[in-house]
Design an enzyme around this catalytic site. Structure first.
Site, PDB file in Angstrom:
ATOM      1  N   ASN A  38      33.487  38.819  26.779  1.00 27.95           N
ATOM      2  CA  ASN A  38      34.795  39.049  27.383  1.00 27.95           C
ATOM      3  C   ASN A  38      34.717  38.777  28.881  1.00 27.95           C
ATOM      4  O   ASN A  38      33.760  39.198  29.536  1.00 27.95           O
ATOM      5  CB  ASN A  38      35.156  40.539  27.134  1.00 27.95           C
ATOM      6  CG  ASN A  38      36.573  40.907  27.497  1.00 27.95           C
ATOM      7  OD1 ASN A  38      37.512  40.245  27.066  1.00 27.95           O
ATOM      8  ND2 ASN A  38      36.744  41.969  28.286  1.00 27.95           N
ATOM      9  N   GLU A  72      31.961  40.174  31.433  1.00 25.46           N
ATOM     10  CA  GLU A  72      31.889  39.530  32.760  1.00 25.46           C
ATOM     11  C   GLU A  72      30.464  39.127  33.145  1.00 25.46           C
ATOM     12  O   GLU A  72      29.967  39.498  34.212  1.00 25.46           O
ATOM     13  CB  GLU A  72      32.512  40.466  33.820  1.00 25.46           C
ATOM     14  CG  GLU A  72      33.957  40.791  33.501  1.00 25.46           C
ATOM     15  CD  GLU A  72      34.597  41.807  34.442  1.00 25.46           C
ATOM     16  OE1 GLU A  72      33.986  42.147  35.462  1.00 25.46           O
ATOM     17  OE2 GLU A  72      35.719  42.256  34.137  1.00 25.46           O
ATOM     18  N   HIS A 119      43.860  38.593  33.527  1.00 23.80           N
ATOM     19  CA  HIS A 119      44.424  39.276  34.700  1.00 23.80           C
ATOM     20  C   HIS A 119      44.980  38.176  35.607  1.00 23.80           C
ATOM     21  O   HIS A 119      44.269  37.612  36.439  1.00 23.80           O
ATOM     22  CB  HIS A 119      43.337  40.081  35.434  1.00 23.80           C
ATOM     23  CG  HIS A 119      42.851  41.252  34.640  1.00 23.80           C
ATOM     24  ND1 HIS A 119      43.667  42.328  34.340  1.00 23.80           N
ATOM     25  CD2 HIS A 119      41.653  41.529  34.079  1.00 23.80           C
ATOM     26  CE1 HIS A 119      42.977  43.216  33.634  1.00 23.80           C
ATOM     27  NE2 HIS A 119      41.758  42.751  33.451  1.00 23.80           N
ATOM     28  N   ASP A 174      47.665  41.260  32.278  1.00 23.46           N
ATOM     29  CA  ASP A 174      48.684  41.705  33.239  1.00 23.46           C
ATOM     30  C   ASP A 174      48.937  40.555  34.208  1.00 23.46           C
ATOM     31  O   ASP A 174      48.106  39.651  34.342  1.00 23.46           O
ATOM     32  CB  ASP A 174      48.325  43.021  33.957  1.00 23.46           C
ATOM     33  CG  ASP A 174      46.930  43.074  34.554  1.00 23.46           C
ATOM     34  OD1 ASP A 174      46.375  42.014  34.895  1.00 23.46           O
ATOM     35  OD2 ASP A 174      46.393  44.190  34.685  1.00 23.46           O
ATOM     36  N   GLU A 211      43.166  41.805  28.172  1.00 24.70           N
ATOM     37  CA  GLU A 211      43.520  42.714  29.285  1.00 24.70           C
ATOM     38  C   GLU A 211      44.707  42.166  30.073  1.00 24.70           C
ATOM     39  O   GLU A 211      44.731  42.229  31.309  1.00 24.70           O
ATOM     40  CB  GLU A 211      42.313  42.904  30.219  1.00 24.70           C
ATOM     41  CG  GLU A 211      41.068  43.399  29.515  1.00 24.70           C
ATOM     42  CD  GLU A 211      39.895  43.692  30.445  1.00 24.70           C
ATOM     43  OE1 GLU A 211      40.085  43.751  31.673  1.00 24.70           O
ATOM     44  OE2 GLU A 211      38.773  43.862  29.928  1.00 24.70           O
TER      45      GLU A 211
HETATM   46  O1  G3I Z   1      36.041  59.024  37.551  1.00 27.59           O
HETATM   47  C1  G3I Z   1      36.335  59.029  38.950  1.00 27.59           C
HETATM   48  C2  G3I Z   1      36.882  60.372  39.349  1.00 27.59           C
HETATM   49  O2  G3I Z   1      35.904  61.356  39.170  1.00 27.59           O
HETATM   50  C3  G3I Z   1      37.334  60.299  40.819  1.00 27.59           C
HETATM   51  O3  G3I Z   1      37.954  61.500  41.171  1.00 27.59           O
HETATM   52  C4  G3I Z   1      38.329  59.153  41.010  1.00 27.59           C
HETATM   53  C5  G3I Z   1      38.729  58.988  42.474  1.00 27.59           C
HETATM   54  O4  G3I Z   1      39.086  57.658  42.767  1.00 27.59           O
HETATM   55  O5  G3I Z   1      37.712  57.960  40.598  1.00 27.59           O
HETATM   56  C6  G3I Z   1      37.369  57.963  39.227  1.00 27.59           C
HETATM   57  O6  G3I Z   1      36.790  56.748  38.892  1.00 27.59           O
HETATM   58  C7  G3I Z   1      37.701  55.646  38.793  1.00 27.59           C
HETATM   59  C8  G3I Z   1      37.629  55.120  37.373  1.00 27.59           C
HETATM   60  O7  G3I Z   1      38.417  53.945  37.251  1.00 27.59           O
HETATM   61  C9  G3I Z   1      38.129  56.137  36.338  1.00 27.59           C
HETATM   62  O8  G3I Z   1      39.473  56.462  36.585  1.00 27.59           O
HETATM   63  C10 G3I Z   1      37.272  54.580  39.777  1.00 27.59           C
HETATM   64  O9  G3I Z   1      37.476  55.047  41.098  1.00 27.59           O
HETATM   65  C11 G3I Z   1      38.068  53.311  39.542  1.00 27.59           C
HETATM   66  O10 G3I Z   1      37.548  52.266  40.362  1.00 27.59           O
HETATM   67  C12 G3I Z   1      37.965  52.893  38.089  1.00 27.59           C
HETATM   68  O11 G3I Z   1      38.775  51.746  37.926  1.00 27.59           O
HETATM   69  C13 G3I Z   1      38.627  51.069  36.678  1.00 27.59           C
HETATM   70  C14 G3I Z   1      38.015  49.694  36.905  1.00 27.59           C
HETATM   71  O12 G3I Z   1      37.954  49.007  35.661  1.00 27.59           O
HETATM   72  C15 G3I Z   1      36.619  49.735  37.476  1.00 27.59           C
HETATM   73  O13 G3I Z   1      36.236  48.444  37.827  1.00 27.59           O
HETATM   74  C16 G3I Z   1      40.003  50.923  36.086  1.00 27.59           C
HETATM   75  O14 G3I Z   1      40.535  52.210  35.760  1.00 27.59           O
HETATM   76  C17 G3I Z   1      39.924  50.059  34.825  1.00 27.59           C
HETATM   77  O15 G3I Z   1      41.234  49.797  34.372  1.00 27.59           O
HETATM   78  C18 G3I Z   1      39.234  48.757  35.171  1.00 27.59           C
HETATM   79  O16 G3I Z   1      39.162  47.974  34.006  1.00 27.59           O
HETATM   80  C19 G3I Z   1      38.520  46.691  34.133  1.00 27.59           C
HETATM   81  C20 G3I Z   1      37.907  46.361  32.788  1.00 27.59           C
HETATM   82  O17 G3I Z   1      37.056  47.383  32.376  1.00 27.59           O
HETATM   83  C21 G3I Z   1      37.165  45.027  32.833  1.00 27.59           C
HETATM   84  N1  G3I Z   1      38.038  43.970  33.320  1.00 27.59           N
HETATM   85  C22 G3I Z   1      38.701  44.249  34.588  1.00 27.59           C
HETATM   86  C23 G3I Z   1      39.489  45.551  34.505  1.00 27.59           C
HETATM   87  C24 G3I Z   1      40.263  45.814  35.784  1.00 27.59           C
HETATM   88  O18 G3I Z   1      39.409  46.015  36.854  1.00 27.59           O
END
Ligand code: G3I
Length: 354
Positions: free
Chosen positions: A208, A167, A244, A275, A273
């Site tokens: 990507n 990105e 997405h 969906d 990715e």
């Molecule tokens: O690790 C913390 C944890 O300690 C805490 O308790 C919890 C409470 O909300 O949050 C956890 O962190 C989360 C993290 O995922 C791990 O689960 C974040 O809040 C959450 O925002 C984060 O979301 C991820 C997101 O990227 C971040 O932008 C998604 O799981 C993940 O699927 C998503 O993936 C991205 C790709 O990497 C790039 N392209 C877009 C895609 C979707 O956003």
């Protein structure tokens, strides 16, 4: 607990192999010269077309046994949703922790899935020490080089591809002003690719992004950049289109032609990715449209030889990033919350079979 699960999966796989049971027998594919049968998985069907079909997984999801089991049987590829990102792998400067990524690599090996590395460099989910620091260009270059080199070496031979830079463009086709761009200028992208190549001469190196599936300013910017990188002999092997998608914004225009033009630059293309979300509650009309779109994406990839595979960003509505980010949207995946097929599953199957 998760380590135990990985071990038990590995043990079960080894036992099945020893017994020579049906579970371990590869489905008929192009490799065997036979057509996949009705019991073929999506990956079996994709493999018969020379492609893979995969799904991302986040570490906590491995504890959901039915979910992890289906992932391991239906798919041939996986991508860690978070486990290989910078915040997870270098939580303190120079202190690396590959526990989360390794867990997914172990799970993938035990289940015969190949792994896409995601991601070495991104503006999001960076560790606090990095974002809160003040760095000279020399310092940041050295930090970036060390991060890429250490992580790529750690996963050498364990991942087939890396999303090296994720990105890095804005919607209008200008460079995103992330910490690396602001401090190092646009040359950081070529440097990152070169460092990754030096650390693993064989892994496929990708850029990507999202909103690049169709033609437009953002995908034009990547086309120009990859063309230039190629001309400068910078190692670049592929372009990842995240895909997405959202029903309310329309299907990406000219997706097939867009994939084709990137392939024409001499790089692979992957749908990384996928969906397709919608406004909730989902009704039959939306689910039918979603199915049609999943079929169209699959068709677009299959139409271009260098489109090497498709990865769903999680395969079921049970685990999806969307509801937490887009209020009132969801139902984006081909399996529902109870791990039952939705019309989208049949549409993908049909596209892979026709
Ligand atoms: O690790 C913390 C944890 O300690 C805490 O308790 C919890 C409470 O909300 O949050 C956890 O962190 C989360 C993290 O995922 C791990 O689960 C974040 O809040 C959450 O925002 C984060 O979301 C991820 C997101 O990227 C971040 O932008 C998604 O799981 C993940 O699927 C998503 O993936 C991205 C790709 O990497 C790039 N392209 C877009 C895609 C979707 O956003």
């Amino acid at each position: 607990m998760r380590t135990t699960r990985v071990r038990s999966v590995a043990l079960a796989a080894a036992t099945a192999l020893l017994l020579g049971g049906l579970a371990a027998a590869p489905a008929a594919t192009a490799d065997s010269g036979k057509k996949p049968g009705a019991s073929a998985t999506l990956h079996d069907l994709a493999r018969a077309q020379g492609r893979y079909f995969g799904s991302a997984v986040d570490n906590p999801e491995l504890d959901d046994t039915p979910y992890a089991d289906l992932l391991g049987t239906e798919f041939g590829q996986t991508t860690p949703g978070n486990g290989m990102k910078w915040y997870a792998t270098e939580p303190q400067r120079g202190v690396f922790d590959f526990t989360a990524g390794d867990e997914i690599v172990d799970y993938a090996r035990a289940n015969g899935l190949k792994v896409r590395g995601h991601t070495l460099l991104w503006h999001s989910q960076l560790p606090d020490w990095l974002t809160s620091g003040t760095w000279s260009a020399d310092e940041l270059r050295s930090i970036l080089k060390n991060h890429i080199t250490t992580e790529v070496k750690h996963y050498r031979g364990k991942v087939f591809a890396w999303d090296v830079a994720n990105e890095i463009m804005n919607e209008d086709g200008t460079y995103r002003e992330n910490i690396f761009y602001k401090t190092l200028g646009p040359g950081y992208v070529a440097d990152a690719l070169r460092w990754a190549r030096a650390a693993d001469p064989k892994v496929k190196l990708y850029l990507n992004d999202y909103n690049v599936e169709g033609t437009g300013a953002k995908s034009d910017a990547y086309y120009t950049l990859i063309k230039q990188l190629k001309a400068d002999r910078v190692p670049i092997d592929g372009f990842g289109m995240q895909a997405h998608l959202a029903l309310q914004y329309g299907f990406p225009q000219q997706m097939r032609q867009n994939i084709k033009r990137f392939a024409g630059l001499g790089v692979d293309v992957a749908i990384t990715e996928l969906d397709i979300r919608m406004l909730l509650p989902a009704d039959a009309t939306e689910l039918a449209q979603q199915a049609d779109w999943y079929g169209q994406v699959t068709d677009a990839c299959l139409a271009v030889k260098r489109c090497v595979g498709i990865t769903l960003w999680g395969y079921s509505d049970r685990h999806s990033w969307i509801p937490a980010v887009f209020d009132g949207e969801g139902a984006a995946l081909p399996w529902d919350e109870n791990l039952q097929h939705k019309p989208a599953y049949d549409a993908i199957r049909k596209a892979l079979t026709d």
